[in-house]
Design a protein around this motif. Structure first.
Motif, PDB file in Angstrom:
ATOM      1  N   LEU A   1     -52.253 -24.072  22.314  1.00  0.00           N
ATOM      2  CA  LEU A   1     -52.755 -23.030  23.211  1.00  0.00           C
ATOM      3  C   LEU A   1     -53.629 -23.620  24.313  1.00  0.00           C
ATOM      4  O   LEU A   1     -53.512 -23.234  25.492  1.00  0.00           O
ATOM      5  CB  LEU A   1     -53.546 -21.991  22.416  1.00  0.00           C
ATOM      6  CG  LEU A   1     -52.719 -21.100  21.470  1.00  0.00           C
ATOM      7  CD1 LEU A   1     -53.638 -20.359  20.507  1.00  0.00           C
ATOM      8  CD2 LEU A   1     -51.856 -20.118  22.257  1.00  0.00           C
ATOM      9  N   GLU A   2     -54.505 -24.558  23.958  1.00  0.00           N
ATOM     10  CA  GLU A   2     -55.390 -25.187  24.944  1.00  0.00           C
ATOM     11  C   GLU A   2     -54.608 -25.960  25.990  1.00  0.00           C
ATOM     12  O   GLU A   2     -55.056 -26.101  27.141  1.00  0.00           O
ATOM     13  CB  GLU A   2     -56.378 -26.112  24.239  1.00  0.00           C
ATOM     14  CG  GLU A   2     -57.444 -25.368  23.433  1.00  0.00           C
ATOM     15  CD  GLU A   2     -58.215 -26.277  22.492  1.00  0.00           C
ATOM     16  OE1 GLU A   2     -58.015 -27.518  22.559  1.00  0.00           O
ATOM     17  OE2 GLU A   2     -58.993 -25.746  21.677  1.00  0.00           O
ATOM     18  N   ALA A   3     -53.411 -26.447  25.611  1.00  0.00           N
ATOM     19  CA  ALA A   3     -52.557 -27.179  26.549  1.00  0.00           C
ATOM     20  C   ALA A   3     -51.639 -26.245  27.335  1.00  0.00           C
ATOM     21  O   ALA A   3     -50.754 -26.704  28.056  1.00  0.00           O
ATOM     22  CB  ALA A   3     -51.728 -28.214  25.792  1.00  0.00           C
ATOM     23  N   GLY A   4     -51.842 -24.942  27.180  1.00  0.00           N
ATOM     24  CA  GLY A   4     -51.053 -23.972  27.935  1.00  0.00           C
ATOM     25  C   GLY A   4     -49.735 -23.615  27.302  1.00  0.00           C
ATOM     26  O   GLY A   4     -48.864 -23.030  27.961  1.00  0.00           O
ATOM     27  N   GLY A   5     -49.573 -23.942  26.022  1.00  0.00           N
ATOM     28  CA  GLY A   5     -48.308 -23.700  25.350  1.00  0.00           C
ATOM     29  C   GLY A   5     -48.185 -22.307  24.780  1.00  0.00           C
ATOM     30  O   GLY A   5     -49.161 -21.554  24.680  1.00  0.00           O
ATOM     31  N   ARG A   6     -46.966 -21.987  24.398  1.00  0.00           N
ATOM     32  CA  ARG A   6     -46.650 -20.705  23.757  1.00  0.00           C
ATOM     33  C   ARG A   6     -46.643 -20.942  22.248  1.00  0.00           C
ATOM     34  O   ARG A   6     -46.005 -21.878  21.772  1.00  0.00           O
ATOM     35  CB  ARG A   6     -45.280 -20.232  24.246  1.00  0.00           C
ATOM     36  CG  ARG A   6     -44.887 -18.836  23.815  1.00  0.00           C
ATOM     37  CD  ARG A   6     -43.690 -18.355  24.646  1.00  0.00           C
ATOM     38  NE  ARG A   6     -43.278 -17.015  24.235  1.00  0.00           N
ATOM     39  CZ  ARG A   6     -42.299 -16.761  23.376  1.00  0.00           C
ATOM     40  NH1 ARG A   6     -41.587 -17.766  22.863  1.00  0.00           N
ATOM     41  NH2 ARG A   6     -41.990 -15.526  23.053  1.00  0.00           N
ATOM     42  N   VAL A   7     -47.325 -20.081  21.497  1.00  0.00           N
ATOM     43  CA  VAL A   7     -47.457 -20.268  20.053  1.00  0.00           C
ATOM     44  C   VAL A   7     -47.086 -18.970  19.335  1.00  0.00           C
ATOM     45  O   VAL A   7     -47.669 -17.918  19.602  1.00  0.00           O
ATOM     46  CB  VAL A   7     -48.887 -20.689  19.662  1.00  0.00           C
ATOM     47  CG1 VAL A   7     -48.990 -20.872  18.150  1.00  0.00           C
ATOM     48  CG2 VAL A   7     -49.283 -21.971  20.384  1.00  0.00           C
TER      49      VAL A   7
ATOM     50  N   PRO B   1     -56.306 -15.262  15.592  1.00  0.00           N
ATOM     51  CA  PRO B   1     -56.452 -14.058  16.436  1.00  0.00           C
ATOM     52  C   PRO B   1     -55.961 -14.200  17.879  1.00  0.00           C
ATOM     53  O   PRO B   1     -55.955 -13.207  18.608  1.00  0.00           O
ATOM     54  CB  PRO B   1     -57.967 -13.831  16.420  1.00  0.00           C
ATOM     55  CG  PRO B   1     -58.546 -15.211  16.307  1.00  0.00           C
ATOM     56  CD  PRO B   1     -57.595 -15.974  15.419  1.00  0.00           C
ATOM     57  N   HIS B   2     -55.525 -15.388  18.303  1.00  0.00           N
ATOM     58  CA  HIS B   2     -55.272 -15.587  19.729  1.00  0.00           C
ATOM     59  C   HIS B   2     -53.885 -16.140  20.040  1.00  0.00           C
ATOM     60  O   HIS B   2     -53.708 -16.864  21.028  1.00  0.00           O
ATOM     61  CB  HIS B   2     -56.331 -16.531  20.322  1.00  0.00           C
ATOM     62  CG  HIS B   2     -57.739 -16.047  20.128  1.00  0.00           C
ATOM     63  ND1 HIS B   2     -58.184 -14.830  20.613  1.00  0.00           N
ATOM     64  CD2 HIS B   2     -58.782 -16.616  19.489  1.00  0.00           C
ATOM     65  CE1 HIS B   2     -59.460 -14.679  20.296  1.00  0.00           C
ATOM     66  NE2 HIS B   2     -59.842 -15.739  19.604  1.00  0.00           N
ATOM     67  N   LEU B   3     -52.902 -15.822  19.234  1.00  0.00           N
ATOM     68  CA  LEU B   3     -51.560 -16.379  19.432  1.00  0.00           C
ATOM     69  C   LEU B   3     -50.784 -15.602  20.492  1.00  0.00           C
ATOM     70  O   LEU B   3     -51.090 -14.453  20.805  1.00  0.00           O
ATOM     71  CB  LEU B   3     -50.789 -16.355  18.108  1.00  0.00           C
ATOM     72  CG  LEU B   3     -51.463 -17.068  16.933  1.00  0.00           C
ATOM     73  CD1 LEU B   3     -50.594 -16.940  15.683  1.00  0.00           C
ATOM     74  CD2 LEU B   3     -51.733 -18.530  17.267  1.00  0.00           C
ATOM     75  N   THR B   4     -49.751 -16.254  21.001  1.00  0.00           N
ATOM     76  CA  THR B   4     -48.856 -15.584  21.946  1.00  0.00           C
ATOM     77  C   THR B   4     -48.136 -14.437  21.257  1.00  0.00           C
ATOM     78  O   THR B   4     -48.002 -13.337  21.814  1.00  0.00           O
ATOM     79  CB  THR B   4     -47.820 -16.583  22.495  1.00  0.00           C
ATOM     80  OG1 THR B   4     -48.483 -17.779  22.929  1.00  0.00           O
ATOM     81  CG2 THR B   4     -47.041 -15.976  23.649  1.00  0.00           C
ATOM     82  N   GLU B   5     -47.663 -14.699  20.039  1.00  0.00           N
ATOM     83  CA  GLU B   5     -47.015 -13.677  19.213  1.00  0.00           C
ATOM     84  C   GLU B   5     -47.428 -13.915  17.760  1.00  0.00           C
ATOM     85  O   GLU B   5     -47.564 -15.059  17.341  1.00  0.00           O
ATOM     86  CB  GLU B   5     -45.484 -13.763  19.282  1.00  0.00           C
ATOM     87  CG  GLU B   5     -44.856 -13.420  20.595  1.00  0.00           C
ATOM     88  CD  GLU B   5     -43.341 -13.549  20.544  1.00  0.00           C
ATOM     89  OE1 GLU B   5     -42.748 -13.449  19.450  1.00  0.00           O
ATOM     90  OE2 GLU B   5     -42.735 -13.769  21.611  1.00  0.00           O
ATOM     91  N   LEU B   6     -47.572 -12.843  17.025  1.00  0.00           N
ATOM     92  CA  LEU B   6     -47.815 -12.946  15.584  1.00  0.00           C
ATOM     93  C   LEU B   6     -46.873 -11.986  14.871  1.00  0.00           C
ATOM     94  O   LEU B   6     -46.935 -10.773  15.083  1.00  0.00           O
ATOM     95  CB  LEU B   6     -49.264 -12.614  15.229  1.00  0.00           C
ATOM     96  CG  LEU B   6     -49.618 -12.733  13.750  1.00  0.00           C
ATOM     97  CD1 LEU B   6     -49.504 -14.181  13.283  1.00  0.00           C
ATOM     98  CD2 LEU B   6     -51.022 -12.181  13.464  1.00  0.00           C
ATOM     99  N   HIS B   7     -45.994 -12.535  14.032  1.00  0.00           N
ATOM    100  CA  HIS B   7     -45.086 -11.736  13.228  1.00  0.00           C
ATOM    101  C   HIS B   7     -45.689 -11.593  11.829  1.00  0.00           C
ATOM    102  O   HIS B   7     -45.918 -12.596  11.153  1.00  0.00           O
ATOM    103  CB  HIS B   7     -43.714 -12.408  13.129  1.00  0.00           C
ATOM    104  CG  HIS B   7     -43.004 -12.524  14.438  1.00  0.00           C
ATOM    105  ND1 HIS B   7     -42.050 -11.622  14.848  1.00  0.00           N
ATOM    106  CD2 HIS B   7     -43.123 -13.436  15.449  1.00  0.00           C
ATOM    107  CE1 HIS B   7     -41.588 -11.977  16.040  1.00  0.00           C
ATOM    108  NE2 HIS B   7     -42.230 -13.064  16.421  1.00  0.00           N
TER     109      HIS B   7
END
Length: 198
Positions: A54-60, A76-82
């Motif tokens: 995330l800090e490197a600008g990636g999608r997680v 708590p800060h992911l791009t998506e959480l399933h």
């Protein structure tokens, strides 16, 4: 190859080199323009990999069972959480979302996850590469045991040879791009061999 699944410990381990490699893995996946898929937790090496991507600008993308969400272990800060029903559904969903799999240092949960994906690759359920990031020799004995199972006739050599192993995530990512899946178990060649034994 767009999405890389990472399996790793929900603990930090006892050596700072594990932390450093988790940070580097998340960062390199993001810098390569790949999506990180992982178990959705905020603790241990799992949280470190996600934070670094995330800090490197990636999608997680995280995949986590409801009971771990209830225990407040979800990141708590992911791009998506399933959020899924159980561990079985978690592994299936991670497999569906991912194009390749890396095991970092971890315990039985990590080993079980990477071995299931490697088994599915052997059976032709998917044709995706699996890799061990062998940090500071962490997986040396396990990899020797895999070779023993091959030498004793329980694992086909083509599957052992296809299992990627390196102490460098950069090397692993490069090998993912060049990966050619071996013929699945019970392909034409093995069916003919079984027929001759019948």
């Amino acid at each position: 190859m767009n999405s890389i699944a990472v399996f790793c410990g929900s603990s930090m381990g006892t050596d700072s080199i594990f932390l450093e490699n988790a940070q580097n893995t998340g960062r390199k996946i993001a810098q390569a323009g790949k999506t990180l898929v992982y178990g959705g937790g905020r603790s241990g090496l799992m949280g470190v990999v996600a934070d670094s991507a995330l800090e490197a600008g990636g999608r997680v993308i995280g995949v986590i069972p409801q009971n771990l969400v209830d225990a407040e272990l979800a990141h708590p800060h992911l791009t998506e959480l399933h959020v899924v029903k159980d561990m079985h559904e978690r592994k299936t969903k991670m497999s569906e979302l991912s194009d390749a799999f890396i095991a970092l240092p971890g315990g039985p949960g990590t080993w079980e996850e990477i071995f299931e994906q490697w088994t599915w690759a052997q059976l032709g359920i998917h044709l995706k590469p699996c890799a061990f990031l062998n940090v500071n020799g962490f997986y040396d004995d396990l990899l020797k045991f895999i070779q023993l199972s091959t030498d004793k006739g329980f694992t086909k050599s083509r599957f052992t040879e296809a299992l990627i192993q390196s102490d460098s995530v950069e090397v692993i990512l490069e090998q993912f791009e060049r990966y050619i899946a071996p013929e699945p178990k019970w392909g034409a060649q093995e069916r003919q061999a079984v027929g001759k034994l019948a």
